[in-house]
Design a protein around this motif. Structure first.
Motif, PDB file in Angstrom:
ATOM      1  N   GLN A 458      15.197   7.245  35.353  1.00 41.13           N
ATOM      2  CA  GLN A 458      14.397   7.044  34.126  1.00 41.13           C
ATOM      3  C   GLN A 458      13.250   6.080  34.389  1.00 41.13           C
ATOM      4  N   LEU A 459      13.522   5.045  35.193  1.00 41.68           N
ATOM      5  CA  LEU A 459      12.463   4.094  35.557  1.00 41.68           C
ATOM      6  C   LEU A 459      11.348   4.815  36.326  1.00 41.68           C
ATOM      7  N   ALA A 460      11.749   5.782  37.148  1.00 42.47           N
ATOM      8  CA  ALA A 460      10.767   6.565  37.924  1.00 42.47           C
ATOM      9  C   ALA A 460      10.109   7.653  37.084  1.00 42.47           C
ATOM     10  N   GLN A 461      10.554   7.789  35.833  1.00 40.95           N
ATOM     11  CA  GLN A 461      10.022   8.794  34.889  1.00 40.95           C
ATOM     12  C   GLN A 461      10.129  10.214  35.454  1.00 40.95           C
ATOM     13  N   LEU A 462      11.290  10.498  36.045  1.00 42.49           N
ATOM     14  CA  LEU A 462      11.516  11.842  36.592  1.00 42.49           C
ATOM     15  C   LEU A 462      11.803  12.827  35.468  1.00 42.49           C
ATOM     16  N   THR A 463      11.398  14.074  35.678  1.00 41.64           N
ATOM     17  CA  THR A 463      11.690  15.136  34.712  1.00 41.64           C
ATOM     18  C   THR A 463      13.156  15.548  34.895  1.00 41.64           C
ATOM     19  N   PRO A 464      13.760  16.220  33.919  1.00 43.60           N
ATOM     20  CA  PRO A 464      15.147  16.693  34.082  1.00 43.60           C
ATOM     21  C   PRO A 464      15.328  17.549  35.337  1.00 43.60           C
ATOM     22  N   GLU A 465      14.323  18.364  35.654  1.00 38.05           N
ATOM     23  CA  GLU A 465      14.384  19.215  36.863  1.00 38.05           C
ATOM     24  C   GLU A 465      14.476  18.365  38.121  1.00 38.05           C
ATOM     25  N   ASP A 466      13.624  17.289  38.165  1.00 41.61           N
ATOM     26  CA  ASP A 466      13.627  16.397  39.324  1.00 41.61           C
ATOM     27  C   ASP A 466      14.961  15.657  39.433  1.00 41.61           C
ATOM     28  N   MET A 467      15.493  15.244  38.287  1.00 38.43           N
ATOM     29  CA  MET A 467      16.801  14.562  38.280  1.00 38.43           C
ATOM     30  C   MET A 467      17.873  15.491  38.854  1.00 38.43           C
ATOM     31  N   ASN A 468      17.737  16.756  38.529  1.00 42.00           N
ATOM     32  CA  ASN A 468      18.646  17.779  39.046  1.00 42.00           C
ATOM     33  C   ASN A 468      18.639  17.791  40.576  1.00 42.00           C
ATOM     34  N   ALA A 469      17.424  17.732  41.154  1.00 46.38           N
ATOM     35  CA  ALA A 469      17.280  17.747  42.619  1.00 46.38           C
ATOM     36  C   ALA A 469      17.995  16.545  43.237  1.00 46.38           C
ATOM     37  N   VAL A 470      17.820  15.358  42.624  1.00 50.38           N
ATOM     38  CA  VAL A 470      18.461  14.141  43.150  1.00 50.38           C
ATOM     39  C   VAL A 470      19.990  14.265  43.038  1.00 50.38           C
ATOM     40  N   ASN A 471      20.457  14.692  41.868  1.00 52.19           N
ATOM     41  CA  ASN A 471      21.908  14.824  41.660  1.00 52.19           C
ATOM     42  C   ASN A 471      22.538  15.867  42.577  1.00 52.19           C
ATOM     43  N   ASN A 472      21.752  16.881  42.933  1.00 51.42           N
ATOM     44  CA  ASN A 472      22.287  17.958  43.779  1.00 51.42           C
ATOM     45  C   ASN A 472      22.464  17.548  45.238  1.00 51.42           C
ATOM     46  N   MET A 473      21.956  16.361  45.590  1.00 56.14           N
ATOM     47  CA  MET A 473      22.177  15.864  46.949  1.00 56.14           C
ATOM     48  C   MET A 473      23.692  15.764  47.230  1.00 56.14           C
ATOM     49  N   ARG A 474      24.479  15.525  46.162  1.00 58.25           N
ATOM     50  CA  ARG A 474      25.934  15.373  46.342  1.00 58.25           C
ATOM     51  C   ARG A 474      26.557  16.653  46.906  1.00 58.25           C
ATOM     52  N   LEU A 475      25.924  17.815  46.614  1.00 57.10           N
ATOM     53  CA  LEU A 475      26.469  19.090  47.106  1.00 57.10           C
ATOM     54  C   LEU A 475      26.327  19.212  48.627  1.00 57.10           C
ATOM     55  N   LEU A 476      25.450  18.380  49.188  1.00 58.32           N
ATOM     56  CA  LEU A 476      25.248  18.418  50.643  1.00 58.32           C
ATOM     57  C   LEU A 476      25.873  17.219  51.330  1.00 58.32           C
ATOM     58  N   GLU A 477      26.723  16.481  50.608  1.00 58.41           N
ATOM     59  CA  GLU A 477      27.260  15.253  51.184  1.00 58.41           C
ATOM     60  C   GLU A 477      27.983  15.506  52.481  1.00 58.41           C
ATOM     61  N   GLY A 478      27.715  14.621  53.433  1.00 54.34           N
ATOM     62  CA  GLY A 478      28.313  14.783  54.762  1.00 54.34           C
ATOM     63  C   GLY A 478      29.621  14.067  54.931  1.00 54.34           C
ATOM     64  N   SER A 479      30.233  13.609  53.836  1.00 52.59           N
ATOM     65  CA  SER A 479      31.496  12.887  53.989  1.00 52.59           C
ATOM     66  C   SER A 479      32.362  13.048  52.763  1.00 52.59           C
ATOM     67  N   SER A 480      33.657  12.806  52.934  1.00 48.68           N
ATOM     68  CA  SER A 480      34.566  12.827  51.793  1.00 48.68           C
ATOM     69  C   SER A 480      34.616  11.437  51.194  1.00 48.68           C
ATOM     70  N   ASP A 481      35.389  11.257  50.111  1.00 53.56           N
ATOM     71  CA  ASP A 481      35.510   9.951  49.497  1.00 53.56           C
ATOM     72  C   ASP A 481      36.545   9.078  50.200  1.00 53.56           C
TER      73      ASP A 481
END
Length: 668
Positions: A458-481
């Motif tokens: 929100q501070l970066a004033q990202l659009t919902p679409e852009d936020m989607n791109a950032v959140n989707n990084m989790r789908l490519l995570e290279g490690s487990s929890d």
């Protein structure tokens, strides 16, 4: 069919690079082989489908195809004019649809062509072969029926893609669909295997292990098994090749490492400061096409001219992997040297300053003109491109963005510096802020969960679409929890108790520092170095066909056994690449020395290393393969489902959860 040059594997003979072999097979083994008997001197029609047209256009120029006796190139799906006196060469995929069209073309009393020479891009099924054999009238009109086993796209002298543009979406998307995913992997496996069929190479097939095999607490998901599934698919194809392709090696001749985008989420989005990467990242080029504005000869508005930035341009070949600042300096030197040594250029330059040209001057200029014109055009083109790039860097404040990106990656900056940048640099572009946040999310994935990540976006004033791109990084995570141990050195999450939270480790003093923004290097650089030394951990990168102790693919044969894993606190090590250093050039234009060294160096090469990245490769990764080829004295070939510049990769990331969008809208 046996190859025209029987020794294309990295074990001897005249060494040809990956793209040269692909080109030679298409021109000589396929087109030239049809020149037999009465058809030796006659012109032929070349018929291809959408995939094979693309394969051909990446490897061969139209003039080379014409030289082999082809007068007309046709699309198999279009209605074609009957040419009953001419022979036809079919280079097609072995699909039922293509075979039906082929039979329709060549059957009946009035076939479209006199004779058909048929070459399939990958193995054809027995059912389709029997289907062709059933039509006895067509059979007598077939001059050749062969499997070329060449179904990849040679995008570079050391790079290829399988053209699975939707791989990221189909294999790593939010809604896992094993049917779509398996179909995608089947095509990919077939195409990757044809690379080894073309080069007559049998690789050791290594792959990133599923995290569930390293940690019993991790649940197995489809996306986690993607490298394992592709490795199995490629190996199955290779086993068949061993018994069906003449002269195919029966023992391993090279190494193949299969990984996916999870090994490095930063490389696709960080600004890569080389000339090649900047051209594609900032200039909105269509493939390798650059549109140049040239002065009109009639004095009207500037005319637009399409130029291809490819290997046939020696200046491009020399500068493409240089840092943009270095490339700009070298171009300035070249132009200065060229003007001081070339009489025609001097005269031309002086006339611009208002001096009158004498008849003698004009005569000298005309004598030097053909060579001068070509050289000045090439130099002017690159000076113009570098000028445009430098202006965009200044206008968008990319040096500050790049500095923060690198500081985040190397642990020299963190949350505080990112927040400060977002608050003070209000004029930074939305894309710059998005890419910064994606890098931050890849490094600090634990801090990005819940409200913290949302507040930053929100501070970066990202659009919902852009936020989607950032959140989707989790789908490519290279490690487990699960808690990290030293057996998992390449994960993207780190011990939160560390003082310095870095995604790269400082290895200063290893190479001389030249350009400030050239510290970053992609993860595959370390993986390739470890593979070459035989130090890649076997539990993390197992082998489909386990290497025997006699394998000599490494500089130290004994080192094929895995050695200790590197310390857990780092994924990468800091280094400054040698590619950013100036190279001497003896004149203002020629880059012949680069070409000369390239061809002679290849003759001394060891066994090839192939790295295949599922989900898209980057230009920085292609650059690293060229660099390590020289350093390791082994040809490193990079393969991927696609080659993505940051804007394309970001759009694909958005698609991982936004199903109403379509990749077809992308201009790739």
């Amino acid at each position: 069919m046996s190859m025209s040059d029987s020794d294309t594997s990295s074990q001897g003979g005249d060494y040809k690079n990956f793209k040269q072999i692909s080109r030679d097979r298409l021109l000589h083994e396929m087109l030239r082989s049809t020149k037999t008997g009465d058809s030796k001197s006659t012109w032929k029609v070349l018929i291809m489908d959408k995939v094979t047209i693309k394969i051909m256009s990446y490897s061969c120029k139209m003039a080379e195809i014409t030289e082999e006796g082809v007068s007309l190139v046709e699309d198999i799906y279009r209605r074609r004019q009957p040419l009953p006196t001419m022979d036809a060469i079919y280079f097609i995929q072995p699909t039922k649809e293509n075979v039906i069209i082929l039979l329709s073309d060549m059957s009946g009393r009035a076939p479209l062509y006199k004779k058909a020479f048929v070459f399939f891009s990958s193995p054809i099924s027995k059912e389709l072969v029997n289907y062709i054999k059933k039509d006895t009238t067509v059979l007598t009109r077939i001059g050749a029926l062969r499997e070329m086993n060449l179904e990849y796209f040679a995008i570079d002298s050391q790079g290829f893609i399988t053209d699975n543009e939707r791989a990221l979406e189909e294999l790593f998307g939010d809604e896992e669909s094993s049917r779509k995913g398996d179909a995608c992997l089947n095509v990919m496996a077939t195409r990757v295997a044809t690379v080894f069929a073309s080069l007559r190479e049998l690789p050791f097939v290594r792959y990133r292990a599923a995290k569930s095999s390293l940690d019993a607490n991790t649940m197995t998901t489809f996306r986690d098994l993607v490298p394992t599934k592709l490795a199995a698919g490629v190996w199955n194809c290779l086993v068949k090749y061993k018994s069906t392709i003449p002269n195919f090696p029966q023992t391993e001749t090279c190494e193949l490492l299969i990984v996916d985008r999870s090994i490095d989420q930063i490389a696709p989005v960080i600004h890569e400061w080389t000339y090649d990467a900047m051209c594609h990242d900032l200039l909105g080029m269509d493939g390798n096409k650059y549109v140049q504005e040239v002065p009109s000869k009639t004095g009207g508005p500037p005319e637009k001219k399409e130029v291809l930035l490819e290997d046939h341009d020696p200046i491009w070949l020399e500068l493409r992997h240089a840092h943009i600042a270095d490339a700009s300096e070298r171009l300035h030197e070249k132009m200065t040297n060229f003007l001081s040594k070339n009489k025609a250029a001097q005269i031309h330059h002086n006339s611009r300053d208002g001096g009158e040209l004498s008849t003698r001057d004009l005569q000298k200029m005309v004598q030097a003109l053909p060579q001068y014109s070509e050289q000045i055009d090439k130099l002017s083109l690159h000076v113009e491109i570098a000028g445009k790039i430098n202006k965009i860097i200044r206008d968008l404040g990319l040096k500050d963005v790049g500095q923060l990106e690198q500081d985040l990656v190397f642990g020299d900056a963190g949350t505080k510096e990112l927040i400060n940048f977002l608050r003070t640099k209000q004029d930074a572009t939305r894309e710059s802020k998005l890419r910064l946040l994606m890098i931050y999310a890849a490094i600090y994935s634990d801090k990005f969960e819940g409200d913290k990540g949302l507040k930053l976006m929100q501070l970066a004033q990202l659009t919902p679409e852009d936020m989607n791109a950032v959140n989707n990084m989790r789908l490519l995570e290279g490690s487990s929890d699960a808690k990290k141990t030293s057996s998992s050195p390449f994960s993207l999450k780190f011990d939160v108790h560390k003082k310095k939270h870095a995604a790269r480790k400082d290895r200063s003093g290893e190479e001389e520092t030249t350009w400030q923004l050239s510290r970053f290097y992609p993860m595959i650089e370390e993986l390739i170095e470890k593979l070459s030394k035989g130090e890649l951990a076997k539990n993390e990168y197992p082998c489909m066909n386990d290497p025997s102790p006699t394998f000599h693919g490494t500089s130290n044969p004994a080192s094929i056994r895995s050695s200790q894993a590197p310390p857990v606190h780092s994924m990468r090590q800091r280094r400054t690449p040698t590619w950013a250093r100036p190279r001497n050039s003896d004149d203002g234009y020629s880059s012949d020395s680069i070409l000369r060294h390239a061809s002679s160096d290849f003759k001394k090469m060891g066994q090839r290393i192939f790295v295949f990245i599922i989900g898209g490769a980057t230009r920085s990764e292609l650059r690293v393969c060229h660099k390590l080829t020289t350093r390791l004295k082994r040809e490193i070939v990079l393969g991927s489902s696609s080659l993505d510049d940051p804007p394309q990769f970001i759009t694909k990331l958005k698609l991982l959860t936004a199903h109403e969008l379509s990749l077809d809208d992308l201009q790739i």
